[in-house]
Each structure stands twice: as C-alpha cells, then as structure tokens.
Design an enzyme around this catalytic site. Sequence first.
Site, PDB file in Angstrom:
ATOM      1  N   GLN A 275       5.943   2.499  -1.126  1.00  0.00           N
ATOM      2  CA  GLN A 275       4.367   2.023  -0.778  1.00  0.00           C
ATOM      3  C   GLN A 275       3.627   0.795  -0.293  1.00  0.00           C
ATOM      4  O   GLN A 275       3.070  -0.352   0.304  1.00  0.00           O
ATOM      5  CB  GLN A 275       3.108   3.187  -0.242  1.00  0.00           C
ATOM      6  CG  GLN A 275       4.148   4.379   0.150  1.00  0.00           C
ATOM      7  CD  GLN A 275       3.019   5.390   1.413  1.00  0.00           C
ATOM      8  OE1 GLN A 275       2.155   5.381   1.201  1.00  0.00           O
ATOM      9  NE2 GLN A 275       3.598   6.676   1.159  1.00  0.00           N
ATOM     10  N   GLU A 276       2.887   0.611  -1.800  1.00  0.00           N
ATOM     11  CA  GLU A 276       2.608  -0.773  -2.268  1.00  0.00           C
ATOM     12  C   GLU A 276       3.553  -1.813  -1.747  1.00  0.00           C
ATOM     13  O   GLU A 276       2.726  -2.898  -1.713  1.00  0.00           O
ATOM     14  CB  GLU A 276       2.226  -0.720  -4.014  1.00  0.00           C
ATOM     15  CG  GLU A 276       1.385  -1.837  -4.893  1.00  0.00           C
ATOM     16  CD  GLU A 276       1.227  -1.351  -6.256  1.00  0.00           C
ATOM     17  OE1 GLU A 276       0.730  -2.529  -6.193  1.00  0.00           O
ATOM     18  OE2 GLU A 276       1.279  -0.167  -6.690  1.00  0.00           O
ATOM     19  N   ARG A 277       4.388  -1.995  -2.337  1.00  0.00           N
ATOM     20  CA  ARG A 277       5.030  -3.223  -1.861  1.00  0.00           C
ATOM     21  C   ARG A 277       5.494  -3.509  -0.622  1.00  0.00           C
ATOM     22  O   ARG A 277       5.155  -4.872  -0.452  1.00  0.00           O
ATOM     23  CB  ARG A 277       6.829  -3.385  -2.968  1.00  0.00           C
ATOM     24  CG  ARG A 277       6.371  -3.525  -4.815  1.00  0.00           C
ATOM     25  CD  ARG A 277       7.591  -2.461  -4.955  1.00  0.00           C
ATOM     26  NE  ARG A 277       7.312  -2.948  -6.332  1.00  0.00           N
ATOM     27  CZ  ARG A 277       7.838  -2.220  -7.118  1.00  0.00           C
ATOM     28  NH1 ARG A 277       9.211  -1.283  -7.282  1.00  0.00           N
ATOM     29  NH2 ARG A 277       8.129  -2.430  -8.751  1.00  0.00           N
ATOM     30  N   ALA A 280       1.522  -5.118  -0.044  1.00  0.00           N
ATOM     31  CA  ALA A 280       1.986  -6.101   0.024  1.00  0.00           C
ATOM     32  C   ALA A 280       2.154  -7.116   1.227  1.00  0.00           C
ATOM     33  O   ALA A 280       2.078  -8.346   0.976  1.00  0.00           O
ATOM     34  CB  ALA A 280       1.851  -6.660  -1.364  1.00  0.00           C
TER      35      ALA A 280
END
Length: 417
Positions: A275-277, A280
């Site tokens: 999810q973070e990538r 971003a």
Amino acid sequence: MSVMSSRLPLLLFGGRAAPRAPRLARGAAAGGSAETRSGEHAQLRSALRKLIEKEINPHVDKWEAEKKFPARQIFKTLGDAGFLGVNKPTEYGGLGLDFSYSIAVAEELGSIRCGGVPMAIGVQTDMATPALARFGSDELRREFLAPSIAGDLVACVGVSEVTGGSDVASIHTKAERKGDEYVINGGKMWITSGSQADWMCMLANTSAGPPHKNKSLICVPMDRSGVHVAKNLDKIGMHSSDTAQIFFEDVRVPAKFCIGEEGKGFTYQMLQFQQERLWATANILHPMEVVIQETIEYTRSRQAFGQPILNNQMVHFRLAELQTEVELLRSLLHRAVDLYVQGHDVTKLASMAKLKAGRLVRELTDACLQFWGGMGFTNEVYVSRLFRDGRLVSIGGGTDEVMLSIICKYMGTLPGK
C-alpha cells in the site's frame, strides 16, 4: 460510530450514501483504470481539493519555513471530513470503501504545494494503520485505529533504524515479553511525525528466531516512560514534515498491543509496503504534472534570443516526452491498484511503479528546472521545491535498489545466496 462519522458518506457523495466501488468488468484489469476513474472517485477528489485550497495551501510556505506543520490540527480537519479512513471499516469510523478510493485521495493530496504534509498524511492512512485495520483485535482497533481515523491521534511508523533502513530483517530493536507486558529497548530513525505522534506502529524483534519470523508489530503510545525523541533531523527536502530520531529505554506496553499474531510482524509489514508504495506513486503524479504545466507557462512567457524559450524544439519535445512518461506511470499504477482491489499480490507491480516514480520525478524536475534558468535555482518557484522533496521517493519505503531486487526475484533472475 459517531454521528459525524455516520454522515460522512452523505457529505462526500452529494447527499446520497457512498456507493461500493464498481466491480471490474471481465478483463478490465489488463486494460487499466476502471476503478480509479469513476464519478465517485472524482467526487471524493473534488471535496478534498476544496479542503486543501482552504485549509492547507494558504499556509504551506509558512510551514516550510518553520519546518513543521500542525499535524493535530490538520489531521482533525481531515478526519472530520472523512479523509483519514477512506478504506477503513465503518465500525471504526471509516468509509468502508475499497483501496482505489485511497489512491484517489493520494493523487489529490498531490495538489498540496509541498511534499511534507501529504507524506505525513500518507503515514497516517496507508503506512501506520493498514496492518492494524486488517489484523488488530477489536480492542486495539478501538483504542488506536478509530481515533486515528477521526484525527484525534497522530500516528507514526517505526521500522527503520540507524543500522537498518531498507534491510528490514536486520533491525535490532527488541520487545522482550515479561508476563503480560513487552519491555522495549532500541531506537528508530527517520520517523515522519516523530515529534508530534501519539503512537507508533513499531516493528520489533520479539524472539530470537529466524529474522523473518521473529518480529512483531506493536502499537506503542509515545507518552510512555522511556520514550525519548532525541532530535528532529535537518533534511534537504520535505521541510514541513518533522522527522525524528527516537530511542526506547525499558518502555513497557501491554502484550495485547501486539497487532495480530506475535512473530508475523515481518509479513504484516511487507503487506503494508504494498500500500505504501502504491500510495507514494499516486501522490507524486499531480506534482509532476504541475511542474510540467508551470514550466510550459514560464517558457512561453520567457524570451531568449528573440523568441519564447518554449519555441525551441528541444524544449517542447522534452516536455512532451515527460508528459508521456507521467501518463505511462499512471497507467501502471491504475493496473496495479485494480489487481490489488481484486485481491491479487501486486508486490512486483507496486515495486515497478515506485521505482519508476522515484526515477521519473528526479528526471522530470531536473529537466524542467534547467528550463527555468536562474529562477529554478531559487526557493521561490515550485519546481525547486519538488526537485528537493521528490528525491525521497527513490529512498523512502524501500530504495530503488531494493525495488530492483524485488522485481528480479519475481522475474527469477536474482542470484541465490
């Protein structure tokens, strides 16, 4: 759920209940962006854009100069409007929508005129809380997730350490089980919102087993005895976001603050990284488009050798190339998100997207800054800010080199140890 939370879908979707995201037509994932371009996504983005223009952008330059923004104030505003729990369960104050709506929010947060504020928001929504929302106990979610969605608590995520950033398996912080408590000793580095956070989603070693099976995610209240915020780090970019080094000395927290199963922390963190990538990648798209558009406007008005700079073929061709690259990245992102919403493992695609995002923002800002000439070397224009802020995309959440290693692993080309 509070009265305010129950009204959020009505506020955001024009007086009618927020719909479930539309199901993909057969084969849609292969072609791109059914989930991320619906009218409901556009409505969500429009509501957020109005909030940003009223409550955030007028203050960005001040926060950049002060090297901190008022996280509690801004998060409460966002929480009241429903933007901190778009894909979180409704029973904890979220909107209960799928992850494609979180990506729509991430894209629109890119309209904030700096990188630090949206990054801190992203930590709250898509880096510190996904594992808690998915694997945490009901008690733990009510104590930490619900108030984070409401904007009453500021969250941070504690993975990186001085001796281990992208190499997550090598962290040294320990949480030793003593009775019904963990006793935590160690330190965390480069912690976004570290000096303002109320709690940390910490990855720590909870046993002496193999490095991929001896770690747990633990909710650590930052007001506990033994938590020491050592210093705020002086960074080359992301100035409006405070970033801290934090030490933990015999910090005691209840064992029930462990998220999910003990020993599953590494796996949970890898899932959070997906999810973070994707977040971003989504968040950097709009800033890159803004820089292209502002560069077009500047080079059209700026004269050199008797004609607008934009009239030089090298300039307008280069801008066309960069815009094409942005659109290609958007298509890759939407394909990955569509597959993720369907329940597929998108580790390879998420790694590809983040790799491309980090490299493209560096290439794009460097090229555009050159067209601004001397103005590009000042802090008075947006391109120079993104030149600094965007550099983090190739570092945070896993470096470019780690992304390449992951991609090679999925391709079967990574040499064995």
